[in-house]
Structure formats: structure tokens, C-alpha cells
Design an enzyme around this catalytic site. Sequence first.
Site, short mmCIF file in Angstrom:
data_model
loop_
_atom_site.label_atom_id
_atom_site.label_comp_id
_atom_site.label_asym_id
_atom_site.label_seq_id
_atom_site.Cartn_x
_atom_site.Cartn_y
_atom_site.Cartn_z
N CYS A 79 0.61 -1.26 -0.10
CA CYS A 79 -0.08 0.00 -0.03
C CYS A 79 1.04 1.33 0.06
CB CYS A 79 -0.76 0.01 1.12
SG CYS A 79 -0.43 -0.85 2.50
C1 LIG Z 1 0.24 -5.34 2.56
S1 LIG Z 1 1.59 -6.30 2.70
C2 LIG Z 1 0.66 -7.90 2.60
C3 LIG Z 1 -0.07 -8.34 4.01
C4 LIG Z 1 -0.53 -9.65 4.08
N1 LIG Z 1 -1.59 -9.95 3.11
C5 LIG Z 1 -1.06 -10.00 5.54
O1 LIG Z 1 -2.20 -10.22 5.52
O2 LIG Z 1 -0.15 -10.09 6.43
C6 LIG Z 1 2.12 -6.54 1.05
C7 LIG Z 1 2.99 -7.69 0.80
O3 LIG Z 1 3.71 -7.57 -0.45
C8 LIG Z 1 4.92 -8.03 -0.63
N2 LIG Z 1 5.48 -7.83 -1.91
C9 LIG Z 1 6.06 -6.73 -2.28
N3 LIG Z 1 6.54 -6.49 -3.38
C10 LIG Z 1 6.26 -7.91 -3.89
C11 LIG Z 1 6.57 -8.67 -5.03
N4 LIG Z 1 7.29 -7.89 -6.36
N5 LIG Z 1 6.24 -9.98 -5.15
C12 LIG Z 1 5.67 -10.65 -4.15
N6 LIG Z 1 5.29 -9.96 -3.29
C13 LIG Z 1 5.56 -8.76 -3.10
C14 LIG Z 1 5.75 -7.56 0.52
O4 LIG Z 1 6.65 -8.39 0.91
C15 LIG Z 1 4.38 -7.78 1.75
O5 LIG Z 1 4.67 -8.81 2.34
#
Ligand SMILES: C[S@@+](CC[C@H](N)C(=O)[O-])C[C@H]1O[C@@H](n2cnc3c(N)ncnc32)[C@H](O)[C@@H]1O
Length: 345
Positions: A87
Site C-alpha cells: 500500500c
Molecule cells: C500489505 S503487505 C501484505 C499483508 C498480508 N496480506 C497480510 O495479511 O499479512 C504487502 C506484501 O507484498 C509483498 N511484496 C512486495 N513486492 C512484492 C513482489 N514483487 N512480489 C511478491 N510480493 C511482494 C511484501 O513483501 C508484503 O508482504
Amino acid sequence: MEEKRKKWPIAIDLFSGCGGVTEGLKQARFKVVAAVDIDPVCCKTYKLNHKKVKLFKKDIRKVEPKDLLKLIPDGQELDLLTVCAPCQPFSSQNRHKGDDERTPLILESIKFIKVLKPRVVFFENVPGLAESYVFTDLQTALHEDGYTTIDPVVIDAADYGVPQRRPRFIYLASRTKESISVPRAVTPGVKRITVRQAIGDLMKLNSGERDPNDRLHTARKHKEIALRRLKYIPKDGGSRSSLPDYLQLECHKKHNGHKDVYGRMAWDTVAPTLTTGCTNITRGRFAHPNEDRGITVREAARLQTFPDEYEFYGNLEQVATQVGNAVPVNMMKNIACHIRSHLRG
Ligand SMILES: C[S@@+](CC[C@H](N)C(=O)[O-])C[C@H]1O[C@@H](n2cnc3c(N)ncnc32)[C@H](O)[C@@H]1O
């Protein structure tokens, strides 16, 4: 039991982080078969708690949808795809959001939707997403693929069983016959869960102390000057406006913003939105209601409605980051229960 479990709706969790969404889905009796996240620390936490889920520890841009398709049991469809992309690119607090390379990541979900054909897709983000070009592109792609979508809504996690004010952008797409909606609040107004109910029973700690039975309930060691300031902040919701002049920070004397820093949470209301800096009193209203210290990661995890049995990998700073980024478990559980009823038609 196993026979019944086979009938649980099937879900896949994209951007699974430390597993807030998956935990909420499991509590709502969804069977999560796969998850994707790039962060190695989050993935370790995820695996500690969700051993049976096939986790792709990879950049989502490099994950092939057909590899996820294989995991859907024969004769079943994918009922729900959850998409909680980072986000930060859409956050009002991000001054560099125009050039954040994570902005288009949410659009990666389209390639999975095309192949996996989930019956429902759930998107969660911050309200700023609605103003971005990626939201228009997402909407267009979903409609082209035959999905009916809702008008996006901003809900407050506090209305969904979470002791925390946390405005969230929710967007749902469905290819079932009945139109889908966001559930009504389950804990509105006076029914909200308070900070006292969430953390009031935890062991009292001074700065730098820890609960010998819970490594996550460890208080930060504050500097002398921070402790002196905390002594002046009134208990139960006080703010830095009560500091005498000589203890005001120079930067705060010159401008009116950042009013929450050094503030205390109040016992009988919900907590403010937790961020990755949620145990740091210089990053927001993150001081304990009546102890002279910032909240611990155990307290933060409780305010995000993670069960105490949930295991977190990493040092306390890494745990605070995972907890602050997570989707609150109870909010997800309440929404997932509603989606489950919708899927049953
Ligand atoms: C808002 S957090 C997700 C929270 C999660 N859904 C939870 O409920 O705990 C966004 C996630 O996107 C992941 N992320 C960022 N870039 C990414 C990428 N290129 N591929 C996969 N995951 C990614 C981050 O590591 C992070 O854990």
C-alpha cells in the site's frame, strides 16, 4: 473432519506477507492452497503458521499462474483470490509515491485472474488506491474478463472486530450470479473492542523490560530524554501538547504537524492505525496508555487481532514491520465469512 474440510471453499493469497489474510481465511473455514510473497522474513513467519499451504517465495512477476492452477483439487474451482498488494505507493504519508516501482504490482493479479478464474476476487489496500491510474486499469481488466464489481468502499477495521482505527479500501469482483457486497459492520459504535480489552491483561513493563514467558512482550529501551518526556504525557490518551517548553522537540516548535508522536493510546477506545513503526513512540501515538514506554510487538499483534499462538520469525523490529503491514485477522475473518455465504448462493 477431513471429509468436511474437503468441502471448504478454496482460496489463494497473493502478497501473503506474514499471513494475516490467510489466518482470517482459515478462521472463516476457507482452505488456502497457495500463497505468494517475495519477502524472506515474512515467508518464514508464514511457513511457521501455515505449513500445509504451498508458498511461492518469489517476485510475483516471476510466478506462473499455471503453477498455482495445479494446486486446485480436481473437480473444484478456485472460490476466492485475495490481493493485498503493497500500500505504500498509494499512502498519503508517502511523499515519493509518484515514482514508487511497486505501484503497478497490483495489476499482476490480472494474469492470475485470467488463468485461475476465481469466483470472487478480494482487493484490500489504502484509500489512496482509488485515485491511481492502476485502479482504472484494474477495473477495466476485470470487466473485460466478465466480472461484476462493486463500487470500492472504505471501511474501518474497528467496525469489524479489530481494536484499531484502520481505514481500508475494499474492492470485490465476482463472476457468480448474485451481486456481491461488503458485509455490514459487526462491531459498530459502542460495540467496538477497546485497547483495554485487547491488551489490559498483559504484564506491566518498564522501559527495557521483558516478560520472561513471552519474548514478543519486550519493551523498547528508551533514552533518558524520551522517558522524561513520557512522564509529562497525561495517562490514557495524552499528547505531546502537554510537554513543557524545554522538553518540546525543536522541529515540533516550528510546525504544527505530527501531533500524534509521543502520544499515548487511550484505554477505552480503539487504537490508532498501526504502522511498521508501531513500537516507536517517535513515529505516532504508540505509547502505552499508562506505562512509560512504547507498546510491545505482543501488544501490536493483539491490536491487529493475531492470536497469541501465532508465531513470528525475526527480531523485534522485523516483527513490528510484519505486524504493521498485515491485514487484521478479525477484519479478514468477518469479510471472508460474508464471502462464504455469497459463494454458497
Ligand atoms: C500489505 S503487505 C501484505 C499483508 C498480508 N496480506 C497480510 O495479511 O499479512 C504487502 C506484501 O507484498 C509483498 N511484496 C512486495 N513486492 C512484492 C513482489 N514483487 N512480489 C511478491 N510480493 C511482494 C511484501 O513483501 C508484503 O508482504
